[in-house]
Design a protein around this motif. Structure first.
Motif, short mmCIF file in Angstrom:
data_model
loop_
_atom_site.label_atom_id
_atom_site.label_comp_id
_atom_site.label_asym_id
_atom_site.label_seq_id
_atom_site.Cartn_x
_atom_site.Cartn_y
_atom_site.Cartn_z
N TRP A 261 83.08 -30.30 -48.24
CA TRP A 261 83.06 -29.32 -49.12
C TRP A 261 84.30 -28.67 -49.65
O TRP A 261 84.63 -27.68 -50.46
N PRO B 104 84.12 -28.79 -53.94
CA PRO B 104 83.71 -27.85 -54.73
C PRO B 104 84.18 -26.32 -54.31
O PRO B 104 84.27 -25.67 -55.39
N LEU C 108 77.95 -32.88 -54.23
CA LEU C 108 78.61 -31.59 -54.87
C LEU C 108 80.07 -32.17 -55.45
O LEU C 108 80.58 -32.04 -56.56
N THR C 109 80.63 -32.84 -54.60
CA THR C 109 82.09 -33.32 -54.70
C THR C 109 82.15 -34.48 -55.92
O THR C 109 82.80 -34.30 -56.72
N LEU D 252 81.12 -33.02 -59.22
CA LEU D 252 81.85 -32.09 -59.83
C LEU D 252 83.16 -33.00 -60.21
O LEU D 252 83.44 -32.69 -61.51
N GLN E 56 74.30 -37.04 -57.60
CA GLN E 56 75.60 -36.71 -57.98
C GLN E 56 75.65 -36.60 -59.59
O GLN E 56 76.33 -35.91 -60.32
N VAL F 282 74.13 -33.36 -60.89
CA VAL F 282 75.16 -32.20 -60.88
C VAL F 282 76.32 -32.62 -61.84
O VAL F 282 76.74 -31.56 -62.46
#
Length: 381
Positions: free
Chosen positions: A43, A46, A117-118, A121, A250, A253
């Motif tokens: 995490w 993010p 999320l990694t 983003l 991903q 996202v």
């Protein structure tokens, strides 16, 4: 006696490589995960992008300095700035491989969410790098733009953004220009579907004008999608079919982060029609800007969006801030979070749009059925 005037220097020059911190974050997370054995390490990216950067933005504040006109030719020609954007791509792809490998090792629900999320983003911010490269005339940079778009499967952005959005920006006809009163969650399907349709129509029209079928190897949309298919196939062969859900998640996202940025860049702004019934020329009034230094460094000055639309070939290091441009109250990283919570977003932004038009919503780009908020009450839902 004449006083010697020292030549202008780009004080941001040593800061621009900080943009490469973003694709480096997954490697730091990998080391933390290995050292701690905790899935929460994934995490880091993010939290840094959506938490640390907005905080630094507030602490560092704005930088409204513009390069003098006489310095621009040398800035434009300098390879230093160009190579920073080039280096983003190998770091981006290496980060994607690292997160794919971590996914296949079963990180558990917490780690899996952090990994999605990694990667999302990092690849979403890579779309901004693709945006910078895709506007240039050099064929190498245009190809690199498509490569940067491949991990999100959003290669049609290369066509739609340059030949669609830049033509129709700040009009009701543009799927990438959000409307006053339109939430991000309503904007998302409209822009995702509308941009895809627009890209295909633009390429179809281009090829039919030349008497060819759009189903050709020279179709830029098909080119871009083929790159995504090749990338995903290679990763699947190397790591197994279990990586496919991760790649899809991903990607979603990543392009959703892009569309969140699109949402805030032109919210409610509208070009007026002239006496001939045509839209006025794009000028600095038609984009929301932010001079927050930190986010501008990480996003290659995307926040100086008005100058970009007026001069799309201008490189990031030479973009200027204008007094007449409407200003966001915070940087993109902060505003993106606000966009995800419609009541907060409308409380912060609706009155700014109306103030930009002297209180007249008829001049704004409004969502169908829009009702102006009461000055003493919460915005209508």
């Amino acid at each position: 006696m004449d006083v010697a005037v020292s030549p202008w220097r780009d004080t941001r020059r040593p800061l621009w490589p900080l943009a490469l911190v973003v694709p480096a974050l997954p490697f730091t997370a990998l080391l933390l995960a290995a050292a701690s054995g905790s899935a929460w390490a994934w995490w880091l990216t993010p939290v840094f992008i959506l938490g640390v950067i907005p905080l630094i933005d507030v602490l560092v504040g704005d930088d409204r300095a513009n390069p003098p006109d006489e310095a621009v030719p040398a800035l434009q020609a300098s390879p230093y700035y160009r190579w920073i954007t080039y280096l983003f791509l190998p770091a981006q792809y290496a980060a994607l491989v690292v997160t794919c490998v971590a996914w296949t090792r079963g990180p558990g629900p917490v780690g899996a969410a952090g990994l999605v999320l990694t990667a999302g983003l990092v690849n979403g911010i890579a779309i901004n790098t693709a945006h910078e490269l895709g506007h240039k005339r050099e064929s190498v940079e245009r190809w690199l733009s498509k490569i940067a778009l491949a991990p999100t499967g959003y290669g049609h952005f290369f066509v739609e953004h340059n030949r669609g959005h830049h033509v129709r920006v700040a009009t009701p006809e543009d799927p990438a220009s959000s409307r006053l009163g339109e939430t991000y969650w309503r904007f998302w399907p409209r822009t995702v579907i509308g941009s895809l349709r627009s890209a295909w129509r633009l390429e179809t029209a281009r090829h039919r004008l030349r008497g060819r079928s759009p189903w050709t190897a020279r179709n830029d949309v098909l080119h871009a999608w083929a790159m995504t298919a090749a990338l995903f196939t290679a990763l699947t062969v190397a790591l197994g079919p279990g990586v496919l859900p991760f790649l899809a998640l991903q990607a979603a996202v990543g392009f959703s982060a892009l569309e969140a940025v699109n949402y805030l860049e032109h919210y409610g702004l509208r070009r007026q029609r002239n006496a001939a019934g045509r839209y006025e020329k794009v000028d600095p009034r038609h984009s929301w800007n932010s001079d927050r230094l930190t986010t501008n460094i990480f996003l290659f000055q995307l926040q100086r969006h008005s100058d970009h639309h007026a001069n799309p070939l201008r490189r990031y290091q030479t973009l200027r801030s204008f007094d007449v441009s409407p200003q966001l109250p915070a940087g993109y990283a902060t505003m993106l979070l606000l966009a995800l919570v419609p009541p907060l977003w409308r409380r912060v932004m609706d009155h700014r749009v109306l103030a930009h038009y002297g209180g007249d919503p008829a001049l704004a780009n409004c969502a169908p059925g829009y009702r102006a908020p009461h000055p003493d009450g919460p915005p209508p839902r």
